[in-house]
Design a protein around this motif. Sequence first.
Motif, short mmCIF file in Angstrom:
data_model
loop_
_atom_site.label_atom_id
_atom_site.label_comp_id
_atom_site.label_asym_id
_atom_site.label_seq_id
_atom_site.Cartn_x
_atom_site.Cartn_y
_atom_site.Cartn_z
N UNK A 163 -20.46 37.38 5.51
CA UNK A 163 -20.13 38.73 5.03
C UNK A 163 -20.88 39.80 5.81
N UNK A 164 -22.03 39.47 6.37
CA UNK A 164 -22.78 40.45 7.18
C UNK A 164 -21.97 40.84 8.42
N UNK A 165 -21.24 39.90 8.95
CA UNK A 165 -20.37 40.19 10.09
C UNK A 165 -19.12 40.93 9.63
N UNK A 166 -18.54 40.46 8.54
CA UNK A 166 -17.31 41.07 8.04
C UNK A 166 -17.53 42.55 7.70
N UNK A 167 -18.67 42.86 7.13
CA UNK A 167 -18.94 44.24 6.72
C UNK A 167 -19.37 45.14 7.88
N UNK A 168 -19.68 44.55 9.02
CA UNK A 168 -20.15 45.33 10.17
C UNK A 168 -18.94 45.83 10.96
N UNK A 169 -18.64 47.09 10.84
CA UNK A 169 -17.45 47.67 11.49
C UNK A 169 -17.62 47.85 13.00
N UNK A 170 -18.83 47.63 13.51
CA UNK A 170 -19.05 47.79 14.96
C UNK A 170 -18.71 46.53 15.74
N UNK A 171 -18.43 45.42 15.05
CA UNK A 171 -18.18 44.15 15.73
C UNK A 171 -16.77 44.14 16.32
N UNK A 172 -16.69 43.89 17.62
CA UNK A 172 -15.40 43.85 18.31
C UNK A 172 -14.81 42.45 18.40
N UNK A 173 -15.67 41.44 18.38
CA UNK A 173 -15.22 40.06 18.56
C UNK A 173 -16.19 39.13 17.86
N UNK A 174 -15.64 38.16 17.12
CA UNK A 174 -16.46 37.12 16.50
C UNK A 174 -16.15 35.80 17.19
N UNK A 188 -8.39 37.60 8.11
CA UNK A 188 -8.02 38.35 6.91
C UNK A 188 -8.87 39.60 6.74
N UNK A 189 -10.10 39.54 7.29
CA UNK A 189 -11.01 40.70 7.23
C UNK A 189 -10.80 41.66 8.39
N UNK A 190 -9.83 41.36 9.26
CA UNK A 190 -9.51 42.28 10.35
C UNK A 190 -10.33 42.11 11.61
N UNK A 191 -10.90 40.91 11.83
CA UNK A 191 -11.75 40.67 12.99
C UNK A 191 -10.99 39.93 14.09
N UNK A 192 -11.25 40.31 15.35
CA UNK A 192 -10.80 39.53 16.49
C UNK A 192 -11.66 38.27 16.58
N UNK A 193 -11.03 37.14 16.93
CA UNK A 193 -11.75 35.87 16.89
C UNK A 193 -11.47 35.03 18.13
#
Length: 349
Positions: free
Chosen positions: A60-71, A89-94
């Motif tokens: 969740x720390x990653x999911x909540x961080x809006x500055x993350x461009x890629x996981x 589902x949380x809108x992150x590029x993976x």
Amino acid sequence: MLNIAYIGFGKSTNRYHLPYLKLRQDKFNIARVVTPTLGKRAEEQAALEAEGTIFSTEIDDIIQDQTIDLVVVVTPSDKHYQITKQLLLAGKNVMVDKPMATSEIEARDLVNLAYDKGLFLMPFQSRRFDSDFLTVQRVIKNGYLGRLVDLEVHMDHYRPNDGKELGTSVEGSLFDHGVHLVDQIISLFGMPNIATYDLRATRILNSPVDDQMEINLFYPKAFKATLQTTELAAIQYPKWQLRGTHGTFVKYEVDEQENDLKTGIMPGEARFGVDTPQHYGHLVYYNQSGDRIEKFIPSIQGDYGRVYDSVYNTLVKGTPKLVSDEQMLSVMKILSAGVKENGPHVIKF
């Protein structure tokens, strides 16, 4: 610059990912790392924290961080689908380590989800940038061999005491080593018409986890690609054999990047991943005049970091993905068909 977050901080992250990013600090910033075992790799963790990377134990720390461009997901294989879906589902590029899922059904679910949300999804197929594979690509492209008839590729080891008594198919040789070979062949030739499978447990008999595999992929114009892995190869077999209507190419040695990384030789250091002349592939072919030509082909230097270059170009410049959705699903279709039945079997696609 892209902000990256990693889920997983084990051997794979520290050996096959992070060393290459040290040469690409103008493109990538390692913003976060999530790992359930904080402090297990204390020295590596401290070095990244000194550069501003935040470590924690919760996704969740990653999911909540809006500055993350890629996981980048580098966890045990059986967790890939669940974690990747949660991130999408949380809108992150993976970018997810191989295999991207445990079945074609799971992979298709992820691909469709990423497409619907307009997100980046790709498996980390680093061995598209193996030195030996890049050299084989060049030999094929240059047309030395004429029309290809047979291709054999091996990923062999001698590990007689490392068999598993218990486990699932995703822990076997097909989903572990085989996924690399299948992806390489799919990237060259696309989806085959027919595949035959022979998966066996050879070190611990009756184990549910295969440790030896042979796949034959059949294509039009009488072309067949044979993919093999074993953990009982005490004598080395050629990594590649290609035979065509005009000649043959044989390459014994594998890419040196993994060996160098294991011994602490890092990307950017002199001779990292460089093949020696005695390990060059051997080419024999007949030219248009009927002359027999024999020579050794210098190996193209590999670089697993080029996967990250491709991701950067896709996310920043809009170039096509290194591994297309069609290729991802083709690979997973072939893997899934391999464990669909027990024993040797034939699948038509």
